[in-house]
Design a protein around this motif. Structure first.
Motif, short mmCIF file in Angstrom:
data_model
loop_
_atom_site.label_atom_id
_atom_site.label_comp_id
_atom_site.label_asym_id
_atom_site.label_seq_id
_atom_site.Cartn_x
_atom_site.Cartn_y
_atom_site.Cartn_z
N GLY A 1 0.76 -1.26 -0.01
CA GLY A 1 -0.01 -0.13 -0.03
C GLY A 1 0.80 1.37 -0.03
N MET A 2 2.06 1.26 -0.24
CA MET A 2 2.78 2.48 -0.42
C MET A 2 2.60 3.30 -1.64
N ASN A 3 2.65 4.58 -1.39
CA ASN A 3 2.50 5.45 -2.57
C ASN A 3 3.53 5.58 -3.46
N LEU A 4 3.38 6.11 -4.64
CA LEU A 4 4.29 6.17 -5.89
C LEU A 4 5.56 6.46 -5.40
N SER A 5 5.65 7.61 -4.62
CA SER A 5 7.06 8.06 -4.29
C SER A 5 7.68 7.02 -3.60
N LYS A 6 7.10 6.29 -2.78
CA LYS A 6 7.75 5.13 -1.98
C LYS A 6 8.18 4.21 -2.90
N ARG A 7 7.24 3.72 -3.64
CA ARG A 7 7.40 2.53 -4.55
C ARG A 7 8.63 2.75 -5.25
N LYS A 8 8.81 3.89 -5.77
CA LYS A 8 10.29 4.39 -6.52
C LYS A 8 11.29 4.16 -5.71
N CYS A 9 11.09 4.67 -4.59
CA CYS A 9 12.44 4.49 -3.44
C CYS A 9 12.71 2.79 -3.18
N LEU A 10 11.57 2.32 -3.12
CA LEU A 10 11.81 0.76 -2.71
C LEU A 10 12.64 0.01 -3.80
N SER A 11 12.19 0.43 -5.13
CA SER A 11 12.45 -0.26 -6.14
C SER A 11 13.99 0.13 -6.06
N ILE A 12 14.62 1.25 -6.37
CA ILE A 12 15.97 1.43 -6.47
C ILE A 12 16.61 1.07 -5.28
N GLU A 13 16.22 1.20 -4.04
CA GLU A 13 16.73 0.79 -2.78
C GLU A 13 17.19 -0.70 -2.72
N VAL A 14 16.11 -1.68 -3.30
CA VAL A 14 16.52 -2.89 -3.30
C VAL A 14 17.31 -3.39 -4.37
N GLY A 15 16.90 -2.73 -5.50
CA GLY A 15 17.64 -3.17 -6.52
C GLY A 15 18.99 -2.73 -6.96
N MET A 16 19.70 -1.70 -6.16
CA MET A 16 21.07 -1.42 -6.32
C MET A 16 21.77 -1.65 -5.03
N GLN A 17 22.83 -2.38 -5.30
CA GLN A 17 23.61 -2.98 -4.16
C GLN A 17 24.87 -2.32 -3.86
N ASN A 18 25.45 -2.43 -2.62
CA ASN A 18 26.95 -1.93 -2.58
C ASN A 18 27.87 -2.81 -3.08
N SER A 19 27.95 -2.63 -4.27
CA SER A 19 28.83 -3.72 -5.07
C SER A 19 30.49 -3.52 -4.66
N GLY A 20 30.87 -2.40 -4.28
CA GLY A 20 32.37 -2.50 -3.71
C GLY A 20 32.45 -3.19 -2.43
N LEU A 21 31.58 -3.35 -1.63
CA LEU A 21 31.41 -4.10 -0.38
C LEU A 21 31.56 -5.84 -0.89
N GLY A 22 30.87 -6.11 -1.82
CA GLY A 22 31.08 -7.29 -2.31
C GLY A 22 32.30 -7.54 -2.96
N ALA A 23 32.88 -6.78 -3.66
CA ALA A 23 34.18 -6.92 -4.23
C ALA A 23 35.22 -6.97 -3.14
N ALA A 24 35.15 -6.12 -2.10
CA ALA A 24 36.01 -6.37 -1.04
C ALA A 24 35.93 -7.31 -0.26
N LEU A 25 34.96 -7.87 0.00
CA LEU A 25 34.78 -9.38 0.87
C LEU A 25 35.10 -10.31 -0.06
N ALA A 26 34.73 -10.44 -1.19
CA ALA A 26 35.10 -11.44 -2.04
C ALA A 26 36.81 -11.65 -2.11
N THR A 27 37.43 -10.39 -2.53
CA THR A 27 38.73 -10.24 -2.33
C THR A 27 39.52 -10.98 -1.09
N VAL A 28 38.87 -10.48 0.22
CA VAL A 28 39.42 -10.90 1.35
C VAL A 28 39.16 -12.33 1.82
#
Length: 339
Positions: free
Chosen positions: A248-275
């Motif tokens: 039941g979130m409004n459009l502004s929040k739906r946009k936010c959730l889509s982007i928040e969930v879809g975009m990851q901290n790739s730098g952290l993933g690369a760092a942890l994989a390297t270590v």
């Protein structure tokens, strides 16, 4: 300092292009780019310190003002992305090293670029900043726990060692940045102005180092890894939006959730994989490709989202700017833009 500010704006504007060139450099001159591999954790720590410098207690007020919205964002981040990654690993029958790398990307918190993309999409920026901050601070517990739950069947995962790494790479630098911001305040304005440039250089260097370290593996399995990362990102963006709509979130929040969930901290993933998976270079590839792909699909989706309106929705900052520009072009007197 004005030069640094200008360079920061340019770096931020062409971030995705710079990451592409970094990936090409890592592929073409791998031995040179691999020299930065031992410093990946330090570089990410610099990025996280910069994030801390931009945070203040006000950024966490949304937790108390809108606990339900923030909780939905956190749950969406740490459920949709890991489960999507696990499903793709099974369905695509990914090699163990690639599967662990994709799971690692899926178990990471949201990336800081999501806040800018949410702004461009005319989404709920305050909610975006709060969710990113909360998932980042929860990462030391959630990421190792999720990796142990989902990825142990492919490679050995040490959740305690991963917890310590994330505390060192994320929590300590972010906390240091927050305290510096609190105690030094406006004295840091010049440093903060140059932060985008420093962050972009750090992330670009990480991408080049990871690609350089896995250049041979990229030749043999690059298309497979790219397909897995692209599908994972699409599932995060799509399911994030549907999850918010279902609740039941409004459009502004739906946009936010889509982007928040879809975009990851790739730098952290690369760092942890390297270590933690140094003996398996392929494990870092999904995060390296994610650093590029997420920063291409994010702005593209933001362009689509920016055109979407909800009945009764208040004019955004961009709408007011465009209205003012239209009036000025028509010869009307300029007006002040509020907000």
């Amino acid at each position: 300092m004005q030069v640094f500010v200008t360079l920061s704006r340019l770096a931020n504007k062409y971030f995705a292009v710079l990451v592409v060139f970094a990936g090409i450099a890592g592929f073409v001159i791998p031995e040179t780019c691999k020299l930065a591999a031992p410093y990946i954790s330090i570089l990410l720590g610099v990025v996280m310190f910069g994030m801390g410098l931009t945070l203040s207690p006000a950024d966490f007020r949304e937790v108390f003002r809108r606990p339900r919205d923030v909780a939905i964002g956190i749950v969406g981040q740490f459920v949709i992305m890991p489960v999507s990654a696990w499903v793709l690993c099974i369905v695509m029958d990914l090699p163990p090293e690639v599967a662990v790398g994709l799971m690692l990307l899926g178990c990471c918190p949201g990336g800081t670029a999501s806040n800018v993309v949410t702004f461009l999409a005319r989404g709920d920026v305050a909610l975006s900043v709060t969710i990113t901050s909360c998932t980042t601070l929860l990462a030391p517990v959630m990421t190792p726990a999720l990796m142990y739950l989902f990825a142990s069947e492919w490679l050995e995962v040490d959740p305690v060692a991963m917890f310590v790494s994330i505390v060192q790479i994320i929590v300590v630098p972010v906390a240091a940045g927050v305290f510096a911001h609190k105690w030094l305040g406006r004295k840091l304005d010049n440093i903060v102005a140059a932060l985008p440039l420093v962050s972009v250089i750090s992330i670009v260097t990480i991408a080049a180092a990871v690609v350089g370290g896995a250049q041979k593996q990229l030749v043999s399995a690059g298309l497979l890894v790219f397909a897995a990362v692209a599908l994972h990102n699409a599932m995060g963006l799509g399911f994030g939006y549907l999850f918010a709509k279902m609740l039941g979130m409004n459009l502004s929040k739906r946009k936010c959730l889509s982007i928040e969930v879809g975009m990851q901290n790739s730098g952290l993933g690369a760092a942890l994989a390297t270590v933690h998976f140094a003996m398996n270079p392929m494990a870092a590839l999904p995060s390296a490709i994610g650093a590029l792909w997420h920063n291409i699909t994010g702005p593209v989706l933001a362009t689509v989202f920016a055109k979407m309106r909800e009945e009764g929705e208040e004019p955004s900052f961009f709408d007011r700017i465009e209205a003012l520009a239209a009036k000025q072009k028509a010869g009307d007197a300029p007006e002040a833009v509020q907000g």
